[in-house]
Design a protein around this motif. Structure first.
Motif, PDB file in Angstrom:
ATOM      1  N   VAL A  96       0.822  -1.204   0.000  1.00 40.22           N
ATOM      2  CA  VAL A  96       0.000   0.000   0.000  1.00 40.22           C
ATOM      3  C   VAL A  96       0.866   1.268   0.000  1.00 40.22           C
ATOM      4  O   VAL A  96       0.554   2.253  -0.661  1.00 40.22           O
ATOM      5  N   SER A  97       1.982   1.210   0.717  1.00 43.05           N
ATOM      6  CA  SER A  97       2.794   2.421   0.848  1.00 43.05           C
ATOM      7  C   SER A  97       3.789   2.603  -0.296  1.00 43.05           C
ATOM      8  O   SER A  97       4.481   3.616  -0.368  1.00 43.05           O
ATOM      9  N   PHE A  98       3.830   1.618  -1.214  1.00 44.10           N
ATOM     10  CA  PHE A  98       4.860   1.618  -2.256  1.00 44.10           C
ATOM     11  C   PHE A  98       4.949   2.953  -3.017  1.00 44.10           C
ATOM     12  O   PHE A  98       6.018   3.553  -3.130  1.00 44.10           O
ATOM     13  N   GLY A  99       3.815   3.423  -3.487  1.00 42.45           N
ATOM     14  CA  GLY A  99       3.787   4.657  -4.285  1.00 42.45           C
ATOM     15  C   GLY A  99       4.296   5.859  -3.494  1.00 42.45           C
ATOM     16  O   GLY A  99       5.035   6.696  -4.018  1.00 42.45           O
ATOM     17  N   LEU A 100       3.922   5.911  -2.231  1.00 42.22           N
ATOM     18  CA  LEU A 100       4.324   7.041  -1.386  1.00 42.22           C
ATOM     19  C   LEU A 100       5.819   6.989  -1.107  1.00 42.22           C
ATOM     20  O   LEU A 100       6.505   8.012  -1.084  1.00 42.22           O
ATOM     21  N   ARG A 101       6.334   5.751  -0.901  1.00 40.48           N
ATOM     22  CA  ARG A 101       7.781   5.613  -0.646  1.00 40.48           C
ATOM     23  C   ARG A 101       8.577   6.035  -1.876  1.00 40.48           C
ATOM     24  O   ARG A 101       9.619   6.662  -1.770  1.00 40.48           O
ATOM     25  N   MET A 102       8.030   5.689  -3.073  1.00 44.22           N
ATOM     26  CA  MET A 102       8.687   6.086  -4.312  1.00 44.22           C
ATOM     27  C   MET A 102       8.759   7.603  -4.445  1.00 44.22           C
ATOM     28  O   MET A 102       9.691   8.160  -4.994  1.00 44.22           O
ATOM     29  N   GLN A 103       7.699   8.261  -3.924  1.00 43.29           N
ATOM     30  CA  GLN A 103       7.676   9.731  -3.976  1.00 43.29           C
ATOM     31  C   GLN A 103       8.625  10.349  -2.949  1.00 43.29           C
ATOM     32  O   GLN A 103       8.811  11.555  -2.937  1.00 43.29           O
ATOM     33  N   GLN A 138      -9.978  -9.522  -0.700  1.00 40.15           N
ATOM     34  CA  GLN A 138      -9.058  -8.746   0.145  1.00 40.15           C
ATOM     35  C   GLN A 138      -7.891  -8.219  -0.679  1.00 40.15           C
ATOM     36  O   GLN A 138      -7.460  -7.082  -0.520  1.00 40.15           O
ATOM     37  N   GLN A 139      -7.398  -9.059  -1.593  1.00 37.88           N
ATOM     38  CA  GLN A 139      -6.295  -8.604  -2.458  1.00 37.88           C
ATOM     39  C   GLN A 139      -6.743  -7.421  -3.308  1.00 37.88           C
ATOM     40  O   GLN A 139      -6.002  -6.460  -3.498  1.00 37.88           O
ATOM     41  N   GLN A 140      -7.995  -7.499  -3.809  1.00 38.29           N
ATOM     42  CA  GLN A 140      -8.472  -6.400  -4.643  1.00 38.29           C
ATOM     43  C   GLN A 140      -8.623  -5.129  -3.802  1.00 38.29           C
ATOM     44  O   GLN A 140      -8.382  -4.037  -4.285  1.00 38.29           O
ATOM     45  N   ARG A 141      -8.985  -5.299  -2.517  1.00 42.15           N
ATOM     46  CA  ARG A 141      -9.079  -4.121  -1.648  1.00 42.15           C
ATOM     47  C   ARG A 141      -7.706  -3.515  -1.377  1.00 42.15           C
ATOM     48  O   ARG A 141      -7.577  -2.299  -1.252  1.00 42.15           O
ATOM     49  N   VAL A 142      -6.675  -4.372  -1.302  1.00 43.00           N
ATOM     50  CA  VAL A 142      -5.312  -3.850  -1.150  1.00 43.00           C
ATOM     51  C   VAL A 142      -4.945  -3.044  -2.406  1.00 43.00           C
ATOM     52  O   VAL A 142      -4.374  -1.950  -2.329  1.00 43.00           O
ATOM     53  N   ALA A 143      -5.325  -3.582  -3.579  1.00 45.22           N
ATOM     54  CA  ALA A 143      -5.018  -2.878  -4.829  1.00 45.22           C
ATOM     55  C   ALA A 143      -5.719  -1.519  -4.861  1.00 45.22           C
ATOM     56  O   ALA A 143      -5.159  -0.527  -5.322  1.00 45.22           O
ATOM     57  N   ILE A 144      -6.941  -1.479  -4.344  1.00 48.54           N
ATOM     58  CA  ILE A 144      -7.674  -0.200  -4.312  1.00 48.54           C
ATOM     59  C   ILE A 144      -7.032   0.746  -3.288  1.00 48.54           C
ATOM     60  O   ILE A 144      -6.860   1.929  -3.555  1.00 48.54           O
ATOM     61  N   ALA A 145      -6.639   0.177  -2.133  1.00 51.41           N
ATOM     62  CA  ALA A 145      -5.989   0.990  -1.099  1.00 51.41           C
ATOM     63  C   ALA A 145      -4.710   1.622  -1.636  1.00 51.41           C
ATOM     64  O   ALA A 145      -4.430   2.803  -1.428  1.00 51.41           O
ATOM     65  N   ARG A 146      -3.944   0.822  -2.375  1.00 53.43           N
ATOM     66  CA  ARG A 146      -2.683   1.286  -2.942  1.00 53.43           C
ATOM     67  C   ARG A 146      -2.928   2.470  -3.888  1.00 53.43           C
ATOM     68  O   ARG A 146      -2.095   3.350  -4.038  1.00 53.43           O
TER      69      ARG A 146
END
Ligand SMILES: Nc1ncnc2c1ncn2[C@@H]1O[C@H](COP(=O)(O)OP(=O)(O)OP(=O)(O)O)[C@@H](O)[C@H]1O
Ligand SMILES: [Mg+2]
Length: 348
Positions: A96-103, A138-146
């Protein structure tokens, strides 16, 4: 909140014209479903909005400004796909935090945002799990959360539920509408499932062969399809040809039918009327207007519904009956076509 506008958008791949001059407006904070059969250009349209594909012609505007010159990573778009590829070796939290860490966002801020989003997608307590330890939903909800954790100005969803089983799909539909309304993110949702579009969307755009053929509310599309093709795609499989005797009366091969809606065609015009299978009633005796005799040709039992094929002269119709009565193949019945559900198109 962002308004999305697409003007005369065209995409050619060599000889193939995948998108043929689409115009579309998604109001700020609303959810529009792009609905159409396989290969009609839905994904191509999304990819152009995301900047992953350059249009051959036309323009894409966010809040009135063209984004064509803006690279995909700067458009601030969240995308959710059918195959929600999570990183298998990363925990839910890290995914979930991947995009934010990249930023390069500050760690405390990342933790705050991830905690907030985990609550929104109802996955608190799942932070340390790995994708393989989650159900499909649940996996799809993680994808949405991300996606929502990055505060996108626009969310693009390409058949995000088609990998889930029927029950989960229903749960996720209401989950997505709730989430979208709560966060107010302008969303374009691609699907080829009519029911999904009707349940999710504020407005639906129906696409056939690269063209947007109808745009309207779910009610418009379902009950007032613009032509027999849209009607057929939306499940109004019964087509009855005839001509208009007056503004409220249709002469057909099986008899005359009263109309509730006044068609725009002039008297005497040849037209096609359509009615959904669930709007035809079966009786054993004549009770009023809009009735005619037919023969049961086929009866298939589903849970709670009987699907009949009936024949009247050369006309064959589908009927879905919810009552507990059963008619047998070969039995003669009276069909009643509810006039408020009869819809008329010009013939051609
Ligand atoms: N990169 C490409 N090169 C050539 N043709 C392409 C390319 N991408 C898509 N097409 C063609 O463009 C048309 C529209 O494809 P698109 O993927 O947008 O359809 P779709 O509506 O998303 O269909 P589906 O429901 O099957 O996902 C198809 O005929 C497809 O073969
Ligand atoms: Mg597609």
């Amino acid at each position: 909140m962002t308004e999305l506008e697409i003007n005369n958008l065209v995409k050619r791949f060599g000889e193939v014209e995948a998108v043929k001059g689409v115009n579309l407006k998604v109001k700020a904070g609303s959810l529009v479903a792009l609905l159409g059969p396989s290969g009609c250009g839905k994904t191509t349209t999304l990819r152009m909005i995301a900047g992953l594909e350059q249009p051959s012609k036309g323009d894409i505007l966010f809040n009135g400004s063209s984004v064509l010159a803006i690279p995909p990573e700067k458009r601030n778009i969240g995308m959710v796909f059918q195959r929600y590829v999570l990183f298998p070796h990363m925990s839910v939290e890290k995914n979930v935090s991947f995009g934010l860490r990249m930023q390069g966002m500050d760690k405390a801020e990342i933790n705050r945002r991830v905690a907030e989003v985990m609550k929104i997608v109802q996955l608190e307590g799942f932070e340390k799990r790995f994708p393989s330890q989650l159900s499909g939903g649940q996996q799809q909800r993680v994808a949405i959360a991300r996606t929502v954790v990055t505060n996108p100005q626009l969310m693009l969803m390409d058949e995000p539920l088609s990998n889930l089983d029927a029950k989960l799909r229903e749960e996720m539909r209401s989950f997505i509408t709730d989430l979208q309304k709560r966060l107010g993110i302008t969303t374009l949702f691609v699907t080829h499932d009519q029911i999904e579009a009707i349940e999710l969307a504020d407005q639906i755009g129906v696409m056939f062969k690269g063209e947007l053929v109808q745009f309207g509310t779910p009610e418009d599309i379902f009950n007032r399809p613009i032509n027999p093709k849209v009607a057929d795609f939306m499940g109004a499989t019964n087509l009855i040809s005839g001509h208009l005797k007056s503004k409220t009366r249709l002469e057909t091969e099986v008899g005359s039918l009263d109309l509730a809606q006044q068609p725009s065609q002039v008297e005497g015009s040849k037209v096609i009327a359509t009615i959904r299978p669930e709007h035809i009633d079966l009786n054993t005796e004549t009770k009023g207007p809009n009735q005619f005799k037919a023969l049961i040709k086929e009866a298939v039992y589903y849970g709670g519904i009987v699907s009949y094929k009936v024949q009247s002269g050369l006309l064959s119709l589908n009927v879905k009956d919810r009552s507990t009565r059963r008619f047998k193949v070969g039995e003669e019945v009276m069909l009643e076509l509810a006039k408020e559900h009869l819809w008329v198109f010009p013939e051609n």
